[in-house]
Design a protein around this motif. Structure first.
Motif, short mmCIF file in Angstrom:
data_model
loop_
_atom_site.label_atom_id
_atom_site.label_comp_id
_atom_site.label_asym_id
_atom_site.label_seq_id
_atom_site.Cartn_x
_atom_site.Cartn_y
_atom_site.Cartn_z
N ALA A 93 24.17 44.47 83.56
CA ALA A 93 24.54 44.43 82.14
C ALA A 93 25.69 43.46 81.91
N GLY A 94 26.64 43.42 82.82
CA GLY A 94 27.76 42.49 82.70
C GLY A 94 27.32 41.04 82.78
N ILE A 95 26.45 40.74 83.74
CA ILE A 95 25.94 39.37 83.88
C ILE A 95 25.10 39.00 82.66
N CYS A 96 24.24 39.91 82.22
CA CYS A 96 23.41 39.65 81.03
C CYS A 96 24.27 39.42 79.80
N GLY A 97 25.33 40.21 79.64
CA GLY A 97 26.23 40.02 78.51
C GLY A 97 26.87 38.65 78.52
N THR A 98 27.28 38.20 79.71
CA THR A 98 27.87 36.86 79.82
C THR A 98 26.85 35.80 79.45
N LEU A 99 25.62 35.94 79.94
CA LEU A 99 24.58 34.97 79.61
C LEU A 99 24.27 34.96 78.13
N MET A 100 24.21 36.15 77.52
CA MET A 100 23.88 36.22 76.09
C MET A 100 25.00 35.63 75.22
N ARG A 101 26.22 35.62 75.72
CA ARG A 101 27.31 34.96 75.00
C ARG A 101 27.34 33.46 75.27
N THR A 102 26.83 33.05 76.43
CA THR A 102 26.90 31.64 76.85
C THR A 102 25.74 30.81 76.33
N ILE A 103 24.54 31.36 76.31
CA ILE A 103 23.32 30.57 76.05
C ILE A 103 23.14 30.12 74.60
N PRO A 104 23.37 30.97 73.59
CA PRO A 104 23.08 30.52 72.22
C PRO A 104 23.75 29.19 71.88
N ASP A 105 22.98 28.31 71.28
CA ASP A 105 23.42 26.99 70.81
C ASP A 105 23.74 26.00 71.93
N ARG A 106 23.52 26.36 73.21
CA ARG A 106 23.81 25.45 74.32
C ARG A 106 22.76 24.35 74.42
N ARG A 107 23.22 23.15 74.69
CA ARG A 107 22.34 22.00 74.89
C ARG A 107 22.23 21.61 76.36
#
Length: 183
Positions: A93-107
């Motif tokens: 859940a911690g790793i997924c949370g980090t990814l969900m905060r990191t990925i949106p709008d990333r190019r």
């Protein structure tokens, strides 16, 4: 726009960026296709891990000329095991949370890669993962890309033509005058 090899290299590029964001991962790499609980033992993935894959591509539009837009269905499989004081599901859940905060709008850097959108996460936990003492989640998103060979430094020719009404439109192409340049 970007060279066609982006389709081959984007998962690796994303995995490299994620490994910088999550330096505590034991494994962070690109794979091809889908990953399922049966592969946990076959691959021998050292957890905690993130495996990045492009699962599908669909044309979303066409620009002028040979430039085509595609939506890539990207997946980041998150694999964890129990650690001292940190249960596997909590770690995932911690790793997924980090990814969900990191990925949106990333190019992710390369030319022709649009902003990531539609990020979602869900567990792939079942009897096999529980028996193997793993937690398996997937974070997925849509990554828009333009697949065409184009270098941003290439000159773009610009010709300006003038027409005088009512002699305008497709039936009067010969009536237009080129302004500047060679006529």
């Amino acid at each position: 726009m970007i060279a066609p090899d982006l389709f081959q290299t984007l998962p690796k590029t994303i995995a490299e960026r994620i490994s910088v964001t999550l330096p505590g991962l034991n494994t962070c790499e690109a794979i091809w296709g889908l990953f399922n609980p049966d592969e946990l033992k076959k691959r021998g993935v050292k957890a905690p891990a993130v495996l990045v894959s492009c699962a599908a591509a669909a044309q979303s539009g066409t620009r002028s000329g040979p430039e085509h837009d595609f939506d890539l269905r990207m997946l980041a499989y998150v694999i964890t095991r129990d650690a001292l004081g940190l249960p596997r599901d909590v770690a995932a859940a911690g790793i997924c949370g980090t990814l969900m905060r990191t990925i949106p709008d990333r190019r992710w850097g390369p030319h022709g890669v649009g902003e990531a959108k539609g990020v979602r996460c869900h567990p792939l936990i079942n009897e096999k993962t529980r028996d193997a003492a793993y937690s398996l989640f997937v974070v997925e998103w849509i990554q828009p890309v333009a697949l065409a060979e184009f270098t941003p430094d290439d000159p773009v020719p610009l010709d300006i033509y003038v027409g005088i009404a009512p002699e305008t439109g497709p039936d009067h192409l010969d009536d237009y005058d080129l302004i500047g340049g060679d006529a």
